[in-house]
Scaffold this motif. Structure first.
Motif, PDB file in Angstrom:
ATOM      1  N   ARG A   1      -7.474  11.907  12.556  1.00 18.50           N
ATOM      2  CA  ARG A   1      -6.969  11.057  13.632  1.00 18.50           C
ATOM      3  C   ARG A   1      -7.079  11.807  14.953  1.00 18.50           C
ATOM      4  NH1 ARG A   1      -5.903   5.632  12.366  1.00 18.50           N
ATOM      5  NH2 ARG A   1      -5.203   5.551  10.221  1.00 18.50           N
ATOM      6  N   CYS A   2      -7.146  11.059  16.027  1.00 22.46           N
ATOM      7  CA  CYS A   2      -7.216  11.648  17.362  1.00 22.46           C
ATOM      8  C   CYS A   2      -5.894  12.344  17.675  1.00 22.46           C
ATOM      9  CB  CYS A   2      -7.503  10.551  18.391  1.00 22.46           C
ATOM     10  SG  CYS A   2      -7.726  11.200  20.066  1.00 22.46           S
ATOM     11  N   SER A   3      -5.995  13.552  18.186  1.00 20.60           N
ATOM     12  CA  SER A   3      -4.790  14.320  18.498  1.00 20.60           C
ATOM     13  C   SER A   3      -4.123  13.870  19.798  1.00 20.60           C
ATOM     14  CB  SER A   3      -5.121  15.814  18.564  1.00 20.60           C
ATOM     15  OG  SER A   3      -6.065  16.056  19.599  1.00 20.60           O
ATOM     16  N   ASP A   4      -4.831  13.071  20.590  1.00 20.22           N
ATOM     17  CA  ASP A   4      -4.235  12.525  21.824  1.00 20.22           C
ATOM     18  C   ASP A   4      -4.805  11.132  22.071  1.00 20.22           C
ATOM     19  OD1 ASP A   4      -2.788  12.215  24.145  1.00 20.22           O
ATOM     20  OD2 ASP A   4      -3.878  13.747  25.278  1.00 20.22           O
ATOM     21  N   TYR A   5      -4.603  10.250  21.113  1.00 20.27           N
ATOM     22  CA  TYR A   5      -5.198   8.913  21.140  1.00 20.27           C
ATOM     23  C   TYR A   5      -4.868   8.156  22.424  1.00 20.27           C
ATOM     24  CZ  TYR A   5      -6.673   4.335  19.424  1.00 20.27           C
ATOM     25  OH  TYR A   5      -7.308   3.125  19.280  1.00 20.27           O
ATOM     26  N   LYS A   6      -3.635   8.220  22.857  1.00 19.09           N
ATOM     27  CA  LYS A   6      -3.206   7.472  24.040  1.00 19.09           C
ATOM     28  C   LYS A   6      -3.977   7.901  25.294  1.00 19.09           C
ATOM     29  CE  LYS A   6       0.884   6.335  26.759  1.00 19.09           C
ATOM     30  NZ  LYS A   6       2.310   6.562  26.951  1.00 19.09           N
ATOM     31  N   ASN A   7      -4.281   9.179  25.407  1.00 24.06           N
ATOM     32  CA  ASN A   7      -4.940   9.717  26.608  1.00 24.06           C
ATOM     33  C   ASN A   7      -6.385  10.135  26.362  1.00 24.06           C
ATOM     34  OD1 ASN A   7      -2.515   9.663  28.315  1.00 24.06           O
ATOM     35  ND2 ASN A   7      -1.774  11.176  26.841  1.00 24.06           N
TER      36      ASN A   7
ATOM     37  N   LYS B   1      -9.082  10.064  29.104  1.00 23.84           N
ATOM     38  CA  LYS B   1      -8.891  11.047  30.178  1.00 23.84           C
ATOM     39  C   LYS B   1      -9.586  12.360  29.801  1.00 23.84           C
ATOM     40  CE  LYS B   1      -4.646  11.691  31.276  1.00 23.84           C
ATOM     41  NZ  LYS B   1      -3.269  12.169  31.500  1.00 23.84           N
ATOM     42  N   HIS B   2      -9.480  12.735  28.533  1.00 20.61           N
ATOM     43  CA  HIS B   2     -10.057  13.995  28.054  1.00 20.61           C
ATOM     44  C   HIS B   2     -11.520  13.856  27.640  1.00 20.61           C
ATOM     45  CE1 HIS B   2      -6.050  15.692  28.040  1.00 20.61           C
ATOM     46  NE2 HIS B   2      -5.633  14.691  27.289  1.00 20.61           N
ATOM     47  N   VAL B   3     -11.877  12.682  27.130  1.00 25.12           N
ATOM     48  CA  VAL B   3     -13.237  12.434  26.642  1.00 25.12           C
ATOM     49  C   VAL B   3     -13.708  11.099  27.234  1.00 25.12           C
ATOM     50  CG1 VAL B   3     -14.707  12.211  24.597  1.00 25.12           C
ATOM     51  CG2 VAL B   3     -12.662  13.648  24.506  1.00 25.12           C
ATOM     52  N   PRO B   4     -14.260  11.122  28.442  1.00 24.15           N
ATOM     53  CA  PRO B   4     -14.646   9.885  29.113  1.00 24.15           C
ATOM     54  C   PRO B   4     -15.617   9.005  28.328  1.00 24.15           C
ATOM     55  CG  PRO B   4     -14.706  11.726  30.658  1.00 24.15           C
ATOM     56  CD  PRO B   4     -14.476  12.304  29.287  1.00 24.15           C
ATOM     57  N   ASP B   5     -16.429   9.603  27.453  1.00 20.49           N
ATOM     58  CA  ASP B   5     -17.391   8.833  26.656  1.00 20.49           C
ATOM     59  C   ASP B   5     -16.793   8.233  25.389  1.00 20.49           C
ATOM     60  OD1 ASP B   5     -19.360   9.396  28.481  1.00 20.49           O
ATOM     61  OD2 ASP B   5     -20.203  11.068  27.347  1.00 20.49           O
ATOM     62  N   CYS B   6     -15.524   8.479  25.136  1.00 20.43           N
ATOM     63  CA  CYS B   6     -14.882   7.950  23.928  1.00 20.43           C
ATOM     64  C   CYS B   6     -14.994   6.423  23.928  1.00 20.43           C
ATOM     65  CB  CYS B   6     -13.415   8.371  23.885  1.00 20.43           C
ATOM     66  SG  CYS B   6     -12.557   7.798  22.403  1.00 20.43           S
ATOM     67  N   GLN B   7     -15.370   5.884  22.787  1.00 20.72           N
ATOM     68  CA  GLN B   7     -15.539   4.443  22.652  1.00 20.72           C
ATOM     69  C   GLN B   7     -14.207   3.758  22.362  1.00 20.72           C
ATOM     70  OE1 GLN B   7     -18.625   2.657  22.889  1.00 20.72           O
ATOM     71  NE2 GLN B   7     -19.161   4.621  23.800  1.00 20.72           N
ATOM     72  N   VAL B   8     -13.898   2.750  23.120  1.00 19.78           N
ATOM     73  CA  VAL B   8     -12.734   1.913  22.869  1.00 19.78           C
ATOM     74  C   VAL B   8     -13.276   0.607  22.309  1.00 19.78           C
ATOM     75  CG1 VAL B   8     -10.759   0.738  23.884  1.00 19.78           C
ATOM     76  CG2 VAL B   8     -11.424   2.997  24.728  1.00 19.78           C
ATOM     77  N   PHE B   9     -12.924   0.327  21.064  1.00 17.15           N
ATOM     78  CA  PHE B   9     -13.485  -0.837  20.392  1.00 17.15           C
ATOM     79  C   PHE B   9     -12.701  -2.106  20.677  1.00 17.15           C
ATOM     80  CE2 PHE B   9     -14.684   2.499  17.091  1.00 17.15           C
ATOM     81  CZ  PHE B   9     -15.953   2.650  17.601  1.00 17.15           C
TER      82      PHE B   9
ATOM     83  N   ALA C   1     -13.402  -6.613  19.640  1.00 15.85           N
ATOM     84  CA  ALA C   1     -14.190  -7.465  18.747  1.00 15.85           C
ATOM     85  C   ALA C   1     -15.603  -7.694  19.275  1.00 15.85           C
ATOM     86  CB  ALA C   1     -13.477  -8.793  18.532  1.00 15.85           C
ATOM     87  N   LYS C   2     -15.733  -7.936  20.550  1.00 11.99           N
ATOM     88  CA  LYS C   2     -17.055  -8.187  21.136  1.00 11.99           C
ATOM     89  C   LYS C   2     -17.951  -6.954  21.015  1.00 11.99           C
ATOM     90  CE  LYS C   2     -19.201  -9.814  25.398  1.00 11.99           C
ATOM     91  NZ  LYS C   2     -18.959 -10.234  26.789  1.00 11.99           N
ATOM     92  N   LYS C   3     -17.384  -5.801  21.332  1.00  7.44           N
ATOM     93  CA  LYS C   3     -18.152  -4.560  21.291  1.00  7.44           C
ATOM     94  C   LYS C   3     -18.554  -4.217  19.852  1.00  7.44           C
ATOM     95  CE  LYS C   3     -17.667  -0.760  24.067  1.00  7.44           C
ATOM     96  NZ  LYS C   3     -16.934   0.387  24.654  1.00  7.44           N
ATOM     97  N   VAL C   4     -17.633  -4.395  18.918  1.00  6.54           N
ATOM     98  CA  VAL C   4     -17.906  -4.056  17.517  1.00  6.54           C
ATOM     99  C   VAL C   4     -19.095  -4.854  16.983  1.00  6.54           C
ATOM    100  CG1 VAL C   4     -16.954  -4.354  15.189  1.00  6.54           C
ATOM    101  CG2 VAL C   4     -15.608  -3.211  16.942  1.00  6.54           C
ATOM    102  N   ARG C   5     -19.224  -6.077  17.412  1.00  4.09           N
ATOM    103  CA  ARG C   5     -20.333  -6.918  16.945  1.00  4.09           C
ATOM    104  C   ARG C   5     -21.693  -6.450  17.476  1.00  4.09           C
ATOM    105  NH1 ARG C   5     -16.029 -10.529  16.800  1.00  4.09           N
ATOM    106  NH2 ARG C   5     -15.994 -11.850  14.951  1.00  4.09           N
ATOM    107  N   LYS C   6     -21.679  -5.627  18.505  1.00  3.27           N
ATOM    108  CA  LYS C   6     -22.923  -5.154  19.122  1.00  3.27           C
ATOM    109  C   LYS C   6     -23.275  -3.719  18.756  1.00  3.27           C
ATOM    110  CE  LYS C   6     -22.532  -8.162  23.125  1.00  3.27           C
ATOM    111  NZ  LYS C   6     -22.426  -8.235  24.574  1.00  3.27           N
TER     112      LYS C   6
END
Length: 144
Positions: free
Chosen positions: A58-64, A67-75, A77-82
């Motif tokens: 699990r992410c050690s700082d999921y909420k933030n 801020k720490h990893v700008p390229d982190c993907q936030v999923f 429904a629309k994005k998941v389908r692509k």
């Protein structure tokens, strides 16, 4: 589990808590991937984001995390389908493809440890990005 909301709701209609609970905690989406520019083929590495906890997957700082990893993907429904690189075992991908969750998924089993017991998570299989130099040296074929 009695409330199998994933069988009755479209992903777009799920509450935030329901959506978040779809994540099985495998950690595969937090691995670095390499894409061949010519073929588009995706290769997974066993190099994990610096925020991924290797024991819990699990992410050690999921909420933030953004801020720490700008390229982190936030999923969503629309994005998941692509997204074409989600692992075949990913609940988001499975539901987007009209499939059900596997028996080991925590929502089905009622136990968050079943993803690890089933050998589907990245637990004990990863290297932190802080210890990896050349990603090509860390390509793996155990992602499914």
């Amino acid at each position: 589990m009695t409330d199998a909301f994933w069988k009755t709701k479209q992903m777009e209609d799920m509450s935030r808590d329901e959506w978040e609970s779809l994540c099985d905690g495998c950690g595969k989406c937090c691995l670095y991937k390499l894409e061949d520019d010519e073929t588009g083929k995706i290769e997974f590495t066993n190099v994990a984001c610096k925020l991924l906890d290797a024991k819990t997957c699990r992410c050690s700082d999921y909420k933030n995390r953004k801020k720490h990893v700008p390229d982190c993907q936030v999923f969503n429904a629309k994005k998941v389908r692509k997204i074409h690189w989600l692992p075949a075992t990913c609940a988001y991908r499975l539901l987007a493809e009209g499939k059900d969750l596997p028996r080991w998924h925590p929502l089905v089993s009622g136990n968050p440890a079943t993803v690890h017991k089933a050998g589907v998570s990245v637990r004990n299989k990863i290297v932190s990005e802080t210890h990896a130099k050349n990603l090509e040296d860390f390509v793996v074929d155990w992602i499914f």
